[in-house]
Design an enzyme around this catalytic site. Sequence first.
Site, PDB file in Angstrom:
ATOM      1  N   HIS A 145      83.043  -7.496  10.136  1.00 25.65           N
ATOM      2  CA  HIS A 145      82.436  -6.934  11.335  1.00 25.65           C
ATOM      3  C   HIS A 145      83.492  -6.367  12.273  1.00 25.65           C
ATOM      4  CE1 HIS A 145      83.231 -11.194  12.214  1.00 25.65           C
ATOM      5  NE2 HIS A 145      83.392 -10.840  13.478  1.00 25.65           N
ATOM      6  N   HIS A 187      87.066  -7.306  10.389  1.00 23.10           N
ATOM      7  CA  HIS A 187      87.532  -8.608   9.898  1.00 23.10           C
ATOM      8  C   HIS A 187      86.343  -9.462   9.472  1.00 23.10           C
ATOM      9  CE1 HIS A 187      86.432  -9.312  14.089  1.00 23.10           C
ATOM     10  NE2 HIS A 187      86.335 -10.610  13.814  1.00 23.10           N
TER      11      HIS A 187
HETATM   12  C1  SIN Z   1      83.765 -11.262  16.987  1.00 23.68           C
HETATM   13  O1  SIN Z   1      83.378 -12.395  16.745  1.00 23.68           O
HETATM   14  O2  SIN Z   1      84.563 -10.679  16.274  1.00 23.68           O
HETATM   15  C2  SIN Z   1      83.219 -10.561  18.216  1.00 23.68           C
HETATM   16  C3  SIN Z   1      81.953  -9.877  17.924  1.00 23.68           C
HETATM   17  C4  SIN Z   1      81.365  -9.258  19.161  1.00 23.68           C
HETATM   18  O3  SIN Z   1      81.760  -9.630  20.273  1.00 23.68           O
HETATM   19  O4  SIN Z   1      80.488  -8.414  19.023  1.00 23.68           O
END
Ligand code: SIN
Length: 290
Positions: free
Chosen positions: A266, A108
Site C-alpha cells: 500500500h 510497502h
Molecule cells: C500506513 O500504514 O502505511 C499508512 C496508511 C495511511 O495512512 O493511509
Amino acid sequence: MLQEAESAFRTITVKAQPSGFGAEIAGLDLTRPLSKDQLSEVKAAWARHAVVAFPDQPLSLEQLEAFTLQIGAFGHDPFIKPMPGHPNVLELRREPDEKATNFGAGWHSDWSFQQAPPAATLLHSEVVPPVGGDTLFCDCAAAYEALSPTMQRMLAPLQAVHSATRAYGVKGVFARETEARTLQIITSPEADKSLIHPLVRTHPVTGRKALFISPVYTTGVEGLTPQESQAILGFLFAHMTQDEFIYRHKWRPKMLLMWDNRCTMHFAEGGYDGHLRLMHRTTVAGETPV
Ligand code: SIN
C-alpha cells in the site's frame, strides 16, 4: 462503483470492487463482539478481497483493540511510539501545518522486514481531509498471476532481502528529516538489520501465490549483484504498480479498513496540506512467509 451484494454471505453484506480486489462490508456493529458466524464470514470476505472496508463504525480505541483481537493477536509495531495507555495502537496524525512528508508515502507491506510480518493492518479514520489522503493498494497476487509462466519459474527459487534501513535506519529517511513531525518515530541501528523472505510467498489461507517485495523494504535479491537485483526488482515494481492491479481507497470518517499484508502493498497519498488527517492503527500478528 461497488458490485451487488454477494450471495455467498448470510450474516454480513459484502459488496466488492469490480476487480474483486477490495470490498465493503456492511450489516455489522463493530463496537460489540461479533458472533462466531459473523467473524468467520468477515474472515472469508477478507481472504477473498484482501482489503475490506467497514463504513460507519464509530469505534473507541478500546473497541478498535477488541475488534483487532477478534481477528488475531496483536503484531509488534517497532520504530513508532504507540499511544499512551494503548501500547498496540499507533496514532497517525498529521496536522494542517505539518510540512514533513505524510507517513506511509511509499509502496510497502507493513513491517515485511520482520521474521513473521503482520498478517493484517487495521486503520480507523477519525478525521478525513476534504481533499487527498487516499490509500492505494496493490494486488500482489494478481500481479504475480499476470506474469508469464517462464518469469514465474525464474522467480520461484529467489529470496528477497528485506530491511527497515531506508526508512528507520540511522542514515534513513526519518533520521535525515528536518521538518517537524507529529508522529514520534524512533530511528535505530536495529532497523539496519536485514533478513530474507521468499520473493513469491503462498497465502496460508487462500493458497494463492503473491509477489512479496516492496520498494520501501526490499533492498535486494539474495545472491544477485546490486545491478542484477535492481533490474529484476525495478521490472517487478513497475509491473505491480500498473493501474490494473491498484485499488484506490477513498476514506470517509469513522471507517475501518483491514488489509492483508501477505498479498498486498500500500501507499498513503498526500495532497491534503492545510488539513488535519487522523487515523488509529493496529496490526495482527502473522506467520513466517513461505
Ligand atoms: C500506513 O500504514 O502505511 C499508512 C496508511 C495511511 O495512512 O493511509
